[in-house]
Design an enzyme around this catalytic site. Sequence first.
Site, short mmCIF file in Angstrom:
data_model
loop_
_atom_site.label_atom_id
_atom_site.label_comp_id
_atom_site.label_asym_id
_atom_site.label_seq_id
_atom_site.Cartn_x
_atom_site.Cartn_y
_atom_site.Cartn_z
N ASN A 65 -8.13 1.26 6.46
CA ASN A 65 -8.76 2.43 5.93
C ASN A 65 -8.77 3.52 6.85
OD1 ASN A 65 -10.72 3.74 3.86
ND2 ASN A 65 -11.64 4.07 5.50
N SER A 101 -3.08 7.03 -1.20
CA SER A 101 -3.54 8.09 -1.61
C SER A 101 -2.77 8.60 -2.85
CB SER A 101 -3.48 9.38 -0.65
OG SER A 101 -3.92 10.66 -1.29
N TYR A 149 0.65 14.94 5.10
CA TYR A 149 -0.28 13.62 4.86
C TYR A 149 0.36 12.98 3.45
CZ TYR A 149 -4.34 11.43 2.59
OH TYR A 149 -5.33 10.70 2.15
N ALA A 150 1.14 13.51 2.51
CA ALA A 150 1.72 12.77 1.53
C ALA A 150 2.76 12.11 2.13
CB ALA A 150 2.13 14.10 0.69
N ILE A 202 -12.25 11.76 -4.35
CA ILE A 202 -13.71 11.12 -4.09
C ILE A 202 -14.26 12.06 -3.05
CG2 ILE A 202 -14.41 9.18 -3.29
CD1 ILE A 202 -12.49 7.47 -4.83
N VAL A 219 -6.68 3.26 16.33
CA VAL A 219 -5.47 2.37 15.69
C VAL A 219 -4.35 2.72 16.09
CG1 VAL A 219 -6.88 1.94 13.61
CG2 VAL A 219 -5.49 3.74 13.60
N LYS A 274 1.43 9.05 3.45
CA LYS A 274 0.78 7.83 2.48
C LYS A 274 1.79 7.33 1.61
CE LYS A 274 -3.45 8.18 3.85
NZ LYS A 274 -4.03 7.04 4.64
#
Length: 261
Positions: A91, A143, A156-157, A189, A65, A160
Site C-alpha cells: 500500500n 490507482s 505518479y500515473a 478517496i 520500502v 502506478k
Amino acid sequence: MHIDLGDKVAVITGAGRGIGRDIALSLAREGVHVVACDVNSDDIANVTSELAAIDPLSLGYTCDVRDAGRIAELLADAHTALGRIDILVNNAGVVGDAPIDELDESTWDVIQDVNVKGTFLMCKAVAPYMKKQRAGRIINAASFAAISPRVRSVAYATSKAAVAHFTRGLAGELGPWNITVNAYAPGMIPTQMNHFAELPDDKQSELLDTLTLRRWGSTDDIANLICFLASDQASYITGSLIDVSGGKLATQIPSEAYHTD
C-alpha cells in the site's frame, strides 16, 4: 458468504495512516495477525497500539520500502514470530504533481523508487516464504491514474501503470505456487495525501461530477476489497486490476444522470 481469514498473517506497507491504516485494522478485525510497516515511526507506533487492542500478536515495524536489507530483516523477524506470511499488501506510495518541464528529476526518482521499486522489493522478499507454503496473496496498490492519468501527474500515473503491469507479470510467474497477485485502483478517496475533502466546494463538485456514484469513496471501500482478495473466496482471481472508483468516467458525462428534469 462468510470470509474466514482467522490466523492468517498479513504484511501491510504504508500502514501508518489513511487507507493503509484502515486496511490493517480491518484485517485485524477479521482475525488476521497484522505486520504493519511504515516509514514514519510515530504513525507506526500509533497504529501498532490500535492493532494490539484487537490482536496482541500483531506487530509493527518502521521500514522504508526502498531498503531491501530492512525488508529482509523485518520479514524474517515476522516469520519467526508468527510462523508464516500469507498476505502482502503493498500500500505504501507517494505523489508529486508538476508539469513535466517543472518536474524535478529527484521527485521523479522518489515516486518511481517508492511506488514501483518498493513494490518489487517487497514482492521479491516475500515470494520465497509463500512459495514454501505453496500459497499466498499479494495485493498491490495501483490507482485510477494507471487507467486514466491526470494532467500534471505524469510521474505518479507512470509509476502506478508500472505497478499494474508488474502485477500481471508476477501473477503469471507465481501461479504455479498457488499465489495470486492482484492490484486495486482507488479513485477519489479523501486522505491526508490528496486532501480531496478539503477542496473548495466548487472544486469538489467538479470532481464529483466525474463519478457515476456521485460521492467520495471511503477507506472502508478499499479495506473491504482487500479482505475479499485475501480470502479463499478470491482464489480464482489473479492478474487483475480492480477499479474501486465509484464508476469514475464509466460513461462520458456521468453527471448528466444527476441533472435531468
